[in-house]
Motif scaffolding. Structure first.
Motif, PDB file in Angstrom:
ATOM      1  N   THR A 193     -57.599 -25.791 -17.596  1.00 46.98           N
ATOM      2  CA  THR A 193     -58.663 -25.953 -16.604  1.00 46.98           C
ATOM      3  C   THR A 193     -58.452 -25.021 -15.423  1.00 46.98           C
ATOM      4  N   ARG A 194     -59.526 -24.570 -14.870  1.00 45.64           N
ATOM      5  CA  ARG A 194     -59.509 -23.617 -13.761  1.00 45.64           C
ATOM      6  C   ARG A 194     -58.941 -24.242 -12.487  1.00 45.64           C
ATOM      7  N   ILE A 195     -59.165 -25.535 -12.307  1.00 49.25           N
ATOM      8  CA  ILE A 195     -58.750 -26.205 -11.074  1.00 49.25           C
ATOM      9  C   ILE A 195     -57.235 -26.136 -10.865  1.00 49.25           C
ATOM     10  N   GLU A 196     -56.473 -25.976 -11.945  1.00 51.44           N
ATOM     11  CA  GLU A 196     -55.018 -25.911 -11.838  1.00 51.44           C
ATOM     12  C   GLU A 196     -54.494 -24.484 -11.943  1.00 51.44           C
ATOM     13  N   SER A 197     -55.329 -23.524 -11.639  1.00 52.44           N
ATOM     14  CA  SER A 197     -54.940 -22.128 -11.812  1.00 52.44           C
ATOM     15  C   SER A 197     -54.004 -21.613 -10.728  1.00 52.44           C
ATOM     16  N   GLY A 198     -53.828 -22.380  -9.663  1.00 55.23           N
ATOM     17  CA  GLY A 198     -52.936 -21.936  -8.587  1.00 55.23           C
ATOM     18  C   GLY A 198     -53.703 -21.203  -7.508  1.00 55.23           C
ATOM     19  N   GLY A 199     -52.968 -20.690  -6.556  1.00 51.41           N
ATOM     20  CA  GLY A 199     -53.596 -20.004  -5.431  1.00 51.41           C
ATOM     21  C   GLY A 199     -53.454 -18.506  -5.522  1.00 51.41           C
ATOM     22  N   GLY A 200     -53.848 -17.841  -4.454  1.00 50.21           N
ATOM     23  CA  GLY A 200     -53.727 -16.382  -4.395  1.00 50.21           C
ATOM     24  C   GLY A 200     -54.541 -15.705  -5.475  1.00 50.21           C
ATOM     25  N   ARG A 201     -53.938 -14.715  -6.139  1.00 51.76           N
ATOM     26  CA  ARG A 201     -54.671 -13.958  -7.161  1.00 51.76           C
ATOM     27  C   ARG A 201     -54.946 -14.786  -8.405  1.00 51.76           C
ATOM     28  N   HIS A 202     -54.289 -15.941  -8.536  1.00 51.80           N
ATOM     29  CA  HIS A 202     -54.503 -16.804  -9.698  1.00 51.80           C
ATOM     30  C   HIS A 202     -55.689 -17.758  -9.507  1.00 51.80           C
ATOM     31  N   GLU A 203     -56.141 -17.901  -8.286  1.00 54.41           N
ATOM     32  CA  GLU A 203     -57.161 -18.886  -7.974  1.00 54.41           C
ATOM     33  C   GLU A 203     -58.503 -18.544  -8.623  1.00 54.41           C
ATOM     34  N   GLY A 204     -59.160 -19.582  -9.163  1.00 54.20           N
ATOM     35  CA  GLY A 204     -60.528 -19.446  -9.619  1.00 54.20           C
ATOM     36  C   GLY A 204     -60.737 -18.888 -11.013  1.00 54.20           C
ATOM     37  N   HIS A 205     -59.701 -18.759 -11.818  1.00 50.79           N
ATOM     38  CA  HIS A 205     -59.912 -18.326 -13.195  1.00 50.79           C
ATOM     39  C   HIS A 205     -58.971 -19.086 -14.129  1.00 50.79           C
ATOM     40  N   HIS A 206     -59.302 -19.046 -15.397  1.00 49.98           N
ATOM     41  CA  HIS A 206     -58.559 -19.809 -16.391  1.00 49.98           C
ATOM     42  C   HIS A 206     -57.267 -19.108 -16.817  1.00 49.98           C
ATOM     43  N   HIS A 207     -56.312 -19.915 -17.234  1.00 52.07           N
ATOM     44  CA  HIS A 207     -55.094 -19.414 -17.857  1.00 52.07           C
ATOM     45  C   HIS A 207     -55.062 -19.954 -19.278  1.00 52.07           C
ATOM     46  N   TYR A 208     -54.361 -19.257 -20.146  1.00 55.26           N
ATOM     47  CA  TYR A 208     -54.283 -19.627 -21.553  1.00 55.26           C
ATOM     48  C   TYR A 208     -52.821 -19.750 -21.985  1.00 55.26           C
ATOM     49  N   ILE A 209     -52.567 -20.690 -22.886  1.00 54.63           N
ATOM     50  CA  ILE A 209     -51.257 -20.854 -23.517  1.00 54.63           C
ATOM     51  C   ILE A 209     -51.472 -20.671 -25.014  1.00 54.63           C
ATOM     52  N   SER A 210     -50.608 -19.921 -25.656  1.00 52.54           N
ATOM     53  CA  SER A 210     -50.698 -19.723 -27.108  1.00 52.54           C
ATOM     54  C   SER A 210     -50.473 -21.038 -27.844  1.00 52.54           C
ATOM     55  N   THR A 211     -51.281 -21.290 -28.865  1.00 49.21           N
ATOM     56  CA  THR A 211     -51.072 -22.495 -29.674  1.00 49.21           C
ATOM     57  C   THR A 211     -49.765 -22.407 -30.459  1.00 49.21           C
ATOM     58  N   GLY A 212     -49.187 -21.214 -30.550  1.00 44.70           N
ATOM     59  CA  GLY A 212     -47.894 -21.047 -31.198  1.00 44.70           C
ATOM     60  C   GLY A 212     -46.772 -21.747 -30.456  1.00 44.70           C
TER      61      GLY A 212
END
Length: 83
Positions: A35-54
């Motif tokens: 979820t975007r809400i947990e993306s952190g602050g600074g340059r990480h704020e406001g976009h999604h992060h992904y984790i490999s299903t591996g």
């Protein structure tokens, strides 16, 4: 083999050490979109992060447990950069 269809929206993603990594937005191919809400602050704020299903070791109810500790798993995160 892990049945990735068991990963549900809003499931908690935790490291092998039990530490919170994020919350599932949805599974996108071979990646878990957090979820975007947990993306952190600074340059990480406001976009999604992904984790490999591996990295998925187990699915326990509404928790997705990774094979790596949380502090290591986040180093494997991919970012969705803003357009």
């Amino acid at each position: 083999m892990i049945d990735l269809s068991q990963i549900k929206e809003h499931a908690e993603v935790i490291g092998a050490d039990g530490v919170h990594v994020g919350t599932v937005d949805h599974v996108d191919g071979h990646r878990i979109k957090l979820t975007r809400i947990e993306s952190g602050g600074g340059r990480h704020e406001g976009h999604h992060h992904y984790i490999s299903t591996g990295l998925v070791a187990d699915i326990e109810g509404n928790k997705v447990r990774l094979s790596a500790n949380a502090n290591v798993a986040v180093t494997f995160e991919e970012e969705e950069l803003p357009s």
